[in-house]
Design a protein around this motif. Structure first.
Motif, PDB file in Angstrom:
ATOM      1  N   PHE A 225       6.105  -1.965   1.781  1.00 36.40           N
ATOM      2  CA  PHE A 225       6.537  -0.660   1.286  1.00 36.40           C
ATOM      3  C   PHE A 225       8.030  -0.720   0.995  1.00 36.40           C
ATOM      4  O   PHE A 225       8.842  -0.875   1.911  1.00 36.40           O
ATOM      5  N   PRO A 226       8.448  -0.585  -0.269  1.00 34.24           N
ATOM      6  CA  PRO A 226       9.876  -0.728  -0.587  1.00 34.24           C
ATOM      7  C   PRO A 226      10.739   0.392  -0.027  1.00 34.24           C
ATOM      8  O   PRO A 226      11.937   0.211   0.195  1.00 34.24           O
ATOM      9  N   HIS A 227      10.133   1.574   0.218  1.00 34.27           N
ATOM     10  CA  HIS A 227      10.901   2.731   0.692  1.00 34.27           C
ATOM     11  C   HIS A 227      10.935   2.827   2.213  1.00 34.27           C
ATOM     12  O   HIS A 227      11.518   3.762   2.759  1.00 34.27           O
ATOM     13  N   LYS A 228      10.300   1.885   2.895  1.00 37.39           N
ATOM     14  CA  LYS A 228      10.299   1.872   4.358  1.00 37.39           C
ATOM     15  C   LYS A 228      11.126   0.706   4.863  1.00 37.39           C
ATOM     16  O   LYS A 228      11.190  -0.346   4.222  1.00 37.39           O
ATOM     17  N   THR A 229      11.751   0.881   6.017  1.00 40.70           N
ATOM     18  CA  THR A 229      12.543  -0.186   6.617  1.00 40.70           C
ATOM     19  C   THR A 229      11.627  -1.282   7.149  1.00 40.70           C
ATOM     20  O   THR A 229      10.397  -1.123   7.206  1.00 40.70           O
ATOM     21  N   VAL A 230      12.234  -2.385   7.559  1.00 38.65           N
ATOM     22  CA  VAL A 230      11.470  -3.478   8.157  1.00 38.65           C
ATOM     23  C   VAL A 230      10.702  -2.980   9.376  1.00 38.65           C
ATOM     24  O   VAL A 230       9.507  -3.265   9.546  1.00 38.65           O
ATOM     25  N   GLY A 231      11.376  -2.208  10.228  1.00 37.20           N
ATOM     26  CA  GLY A 231      10.717  -1.674  11.417  1.00 37.20           C
ATOM     27  C   GLY A 231       9.551  -0.780  11.077  1.00 37.20           C
ATOM     28  O   GLY A 231       8.487  -0.841  11.706  1.00 37.20           O
ATOM     29  N   GLU A 232       9.722   0.064  10.049  1.00 41.10           N
ATOM     30  CA  GLU A 232       8.646   0.967   9.635  1.00 41.10           C
ATOM     31  C   GLU A 232       7.493   0.200   9.000  1.00 41.10           C
ATOM     32  O   GLU A 232       6.332   0.554   9.192  1.00 41.10           O
ATOM     33  N   ASN A 233       7.799  -0.864   8.237  1.00 44.45           N
ATOM     34  CA  ASN A 233       6.753  -1.683   7.643  1.00 44.45           C
ATOM     35  C   ASN A 233       5.917  -2.362   8.712  1.00 44.45           C
ATOM     36  O   ASN A 233       4.686  -2.324   8.676  1.00 44.45           O
ATOM     37  N   ILE A 234       6.590  -2.987   9.680  1.00 46.89           N
ATOM     38  CA  ILE A 234       5.857  -3.708  10.724  1.00 46.89           C
ATOM     39  C   ILE A 234       5.043  -2.743  11.579  1.00 46.89           C
ATOM     40  O   ILE A 234       3.895  -3.021  11.945  1.00 46.89           O
ATOM     41  N   GLY A 235       5.618  -1.594  11.888  1.00 51.10           N
ATOM     42  CA  GLY A 235       4.947  -0.646  12.768  1.00 51.10           C
ATOM     43  C   GLY A 235       3.909   0.227  12.105  1.00 51.10           C
ATOM     44  O   GLY A 235       3.197   0.975  12.797  1.00 51.10           O
ATOM     45  N   PHE A 236       3.760   0.146  10.789  1.00 56.23           N
ATOM     46  CA  PHE A 236       2.862   1.043  10.064  1.00 56.23           C
ATOM     47  C   PHE A 236       1.420   0.991  10.571  1.00 56.23           C
ATOM     48  O   PHE A 236       0.794   2.041  10.777  1.00 56.23           O
ATOM     49  N   PRO A 237       0.828  -0.215  10.793  1.00 56.61           N
ATOM     50  CA  PRO A 237      -0.545  -0.228  11.310  1.00 56.61           C
ATOM     51  C   PRO A 237      -0.677   0.450  12.670  1.00 56.61           C
ATOM     52  O   PRO A 237      -1.700   1.076  12.964  1.00 56.61           O
TER      53      PRO A 237
END
Length: 365
Positions: free
Chosen positions: A89-101
């Motif tokens: 997700f380009p609009h999410k941070t690395v932390g938000e990308n990893i934690g999304f699931p």
């Protein structure tokens, strides 16, 4: 194999009147690394999407962890997928990308933070990357983030669709080594689709070779390389040479072979060096490039000899590849010799080359 974690049986996939998969069967063991390889359009990515739940099979049965996956959506399966284009997700941070699931699973904030931090450490990503965006990372770092996002929910199976195809050669080698180590450390089953045959040989415990929606052969990298099912598999996995031969088979599966193109006595081959699917027509001896060398003086006992002319050579550093034109063969004979500052032959040289036929493999089309 003990009870497989993936048991795909007679999988058929139709797109209208076109059939992409013709009754494909594949078992993947717990903690096993399996690579799917084959030419473009052979059905390997379609099979991967069916395992993931992004495509529904037209026929056949798929079980994962002993449960029928008919009608089970992707999000409810114990699988996660890393896509060729990563799909971060380009609009999410690395932390938000990893934690999304984990967010979708409604995991608590404290546990989510701990698991995301653990993924950062496992993927050798710096803690300060948590608040960066994918566009601020290198290709290799984005790759690690995609792997972390896929693994953070602790799936039983990780599916990888050519995840390193867009990386430069040096970075790809580095990530391949890390992926092998990661698989060993976490014990999750991996299924990788790749066009890179060397990658499949390096990483996989077993390789599944596909062609036109069918499985041609499944085996260890050594099986596929040294004991291919037919000429298609032999030619697809690495460079090779095919020498036409006449063969007489014995009841125990062994054979005696001779070739009108080579100087040498008829050679006995053990059953281990004869394809189990051999037919009497269009037989050939598979001779890998590393088993052939220049012959000067008296040849070793049992060697077969071929006379030819050096057509070209390529210096690869650790090895030098020669291509020798031999009368009676359509393609030049390919040889891989250890690298040296001194070249044993030059373009245009008349040479004699040889090999031990007992190290070759008898197969047919």
């Amino acid at each position: 194999m003990a009870t497989p974690i993936i048991d795909a049986s007679d999988i058929i996939k139709d797109y209208g009147s076109a059939r992409a998969l013709h009754g494909v069967s594949l078992k993947v063991g717990a903690g096993e690394f399996v690579a799917l390889v084959g030419p473009s359009g052979c059905g390997k990515t379609t099979l991967l999407k069916i395992l993931a739940g992004f495509e529904e099979a037209t026929g056949g049965r798929l079980e994962i962890q002993g449960k029928d996956m008919q009608g089970v959506p992707a999000a409810s399966r114990p699988t996660r997928m890393v896509f060729q284009k990563l799909a971060l997700f380009p609009h999410k941070t690395v932390g938000e990308n990893i934690g999304f699931p984990l967010k979708l699973q409604k995991v608590g904030k404290a546990e989510m933070a701990a698991r995301v931090a653990g993924m950062l450490e496992l993927m050798h990503l710096k803690p300060e990357y948590l608040n960066r965006y994918p566009a601020q990372l290198s290709g290799g770092e984005q790759q690690r983030v995609a792997l972390a996002r896929a693994l953070v929910s602790q799936p039983s199976v990780l599916l990888l669709d050519e995840p390193m195809s867009a990386l430069d050669a040096k970075l790809k080698k580095s990530l391949q080594a890390e992926l092998k180590k990661l698989h060993r450390e976490i014990g999750t089953s991996f299924v990788l689709v790749t066009h890179d045959l060397e990658e499949a040989m390096m990483l996989a415990d077993r390789i599944c070779v596909m062609r036109s929606g069918n499985v041609v052969q499944i085996g260890t990298p050594s099986d596929i390389y040294y004991r291919p099912a037919n000429m298609f598999v032999a030619g697809f996995i690495g460079e090779t040479n095919f020498l036409p031969v006449a063969a007489v088979r014995a009841p125990d599966g062994s054979a005696i072979v001779r070739s009108p193109l080579a100087v040498g006595e008829p050679a006995p081959l053990s059953a281990a060096n004869v394809s189990s699917s051999l037919i009497d027509q269009n037989t050939a001896l598979l001779v890998r490039p590393e088993t052939i060398g220049f012959v000067t003086g008296e040849a070793p006992a049992g060697f077969w000899l071929l006379d030819g002319e050096v057509e070209e050579y390529f210096i690869k550093g650790s090895s030098t590849q020669y291509r020798v034109r031999v009368a009676g063969l359509e393609a030049p004979v390919v040889m891989d010799l250890p690298g040296s500052i001194h070249l044993p032959a030059n373009v245009g040289d008349k040479v004699r080359i040889g090999f031990d036929p007992s190290r070759a493999f008898l197969l047919s089309e």
